[in-house]
Motif scaffolding. Sequence first.
Motif, PDB file in Angstrom:
ATOM      1  N   GLU A  27       0.858  -1.166   0.000  1.00 40.52           N
ATOM      2  CA  GLU A  27       0.000   0.000   0.000  1.00 40.52           C
ATOM      3  C   GLU A  27       0.900   1.223   0.000  1.00 40.52           C
ATOM      4  O   GLU A  27       1.835   1.308   0.798  1.00 40.52           O
ATOM      5  N   THR A  28       0.622   2.119  -0.910  1.00 41.96           N
ATOM      6  CA  THR A  28       1.405   3.349  -0.981  1.00 41.96           C
ATOM      7  C   THR A  28       0.754   4.395  -0.089  1.00 41.96           C
ATOM      8  O   THR A  28      -0.461   4.615  -0.166  1.00 41.96           O
ATOM      9  N   ILE A  29       1.558   4.982   0.757  1.00 39.24           N
ATOM     10  CA  ILE A  29       1.054   6.043   1.627  1.00 39.24           C
ATOM     11  C   ILE A  29       1.921   7.283   1.434  1.00 39.24           C
ATOM     12  O   ILE A  29       3.047   7.197   0.955  1.00 39.24           O
ATOM     13  N   SER A  30       1.374   8.410   1.799  1.00 44.17           N
ATOM     14  CA  SER A  30       2.185   9.628   1.792  1.00 44.17           C
ATOM     15  C   SER A  30       2.075  10.278   3.166  1.00 44.17           C
ATOM     16  O   SER A  30       1.028  10.218   3.808  1.00 44.17           O
ATOM     17  N   ILE A  31       3.159  10.829   3.597  1.00 47.42           N
ATOM     18  CA  ILE A  31       3.223  11.471   4.906  1.00 47.42           C
ATOM     19  C   ILE A  31       3.485  12.948   4.683  1.00 47.42           C
ATOM     20  O   ILE A  31       4.424  13.320   3.965  1.00 47.42           O
ATOM     21  N   ALA A  32       2.654  13.769   5.288  1.00 45.92           N
ATOM     22  CA  ALA A  32       2.815  15.211   5.144  1.00 45.92           C
ATOM     23  C   ALA A  32       4.166  15.622   5.714  1.00 45.92           C
ATOM     24  O   ALA A  32       4.576  15.134   6.774  1.00 45.92           O
ATOM     25  N   PRO A  33       4.876  16.488   5.003  1.00 46.62           N
ATOM     26  CA  PRO A  33       6.161  16.940   5.536  1.00 46.62           C
ATOM     27  C   PRO A  33       5.963  17.732   6.823  1.00 46.62           C
ATOM     28  O   PRO A  33       4.894  18.290   7.070  1.00 46.62           O
ATOM     29  N   LEU A  34       7.009  17.757   7.622  1.00 45.52           N
ATOM     30  CA  LEU A  34       6.934  18.561   8.846  1.00 45.52           C
ATOM     31  C   LEU A  34       6.823  20.030   8.467  1.00 45.52           C
ATOM     32  O   LEU A  34       7.581  20.519   7.626  1.00 45.52           O
ATOM     33  N   PRO A  35       5.875  20.731   9.068  1.00 42.48           N
ATOM     34  CA  PRO A  35       5.732  22.148   8.749  1.00 42.48           C
ATOM     35  C   PRO A  35       6.858  22.957   9.385  1.00 42.48           C
ATOM     36  O   PRO A  35       7.441  22.557  10.382  1.00 42.48           O
ATOM     37  N   ASN A  36       7.153  24.091   8.772  1.00 38.42           N
ATOM     38  CA  ASN A  36       8.099  25.026   9.383  1.00 38.42           C
ATOM     39  C   ASN A  36       7.359  25.768  10.480  1.00 38.42           C
ATOM     40  O   ASN A  36       6.284  26.315  10.237  1.00 38.42           O
ATOM     41  N   ILE A  37       7.902  25.770  11.650  1.00 35.64           N
ATOM     42  CA  ILE A  37       7.292  26.461  12.791  1.00 35.64           C
ATOM     43  C   ILE A  37       8.269  27.536  13.243  1.00 35.64           C
ATOM     44  O   ILE A  37       9.386  27.229  13.644  1.00 35.64           O
TER      45      ILE A  37
END
Length: 103
Positions: A27-37
């Motif tokens: 299963e292909t998943i995508s993970i949101a990149p870490l946001p710049n804080i």
Amino acid sequence: MSVYESIMQGLNEAIDYEKGNIKARTETISIAPLPNIKSDDVKNIRLSLNMTQVVFAEVIGVSVKTVEAWESGINTPSGIARRMLSLLRLDPLLPEKYDILSK
């Protein structure tokens, strides 16, 4: 099925996979990149939650000095802190939903 049978079934499946007799499920998943804080983001998130630096630090699991350093721009959040801060920004009720904070 006993624990032994379950382990044996898993091992046999691994052998069959290695021999090419069966295909693995993928299963292909995508993970949101870490946001710049940035420092202003940290302070705005904290203020939107109506928390002092002391309470905010306890909720996210860091020291008050860390929160002070983030808000003053001396340090920036990294890794899990950035993910936690982004989740708090998306859902301000998160600490209450997961019993991190009770009012």
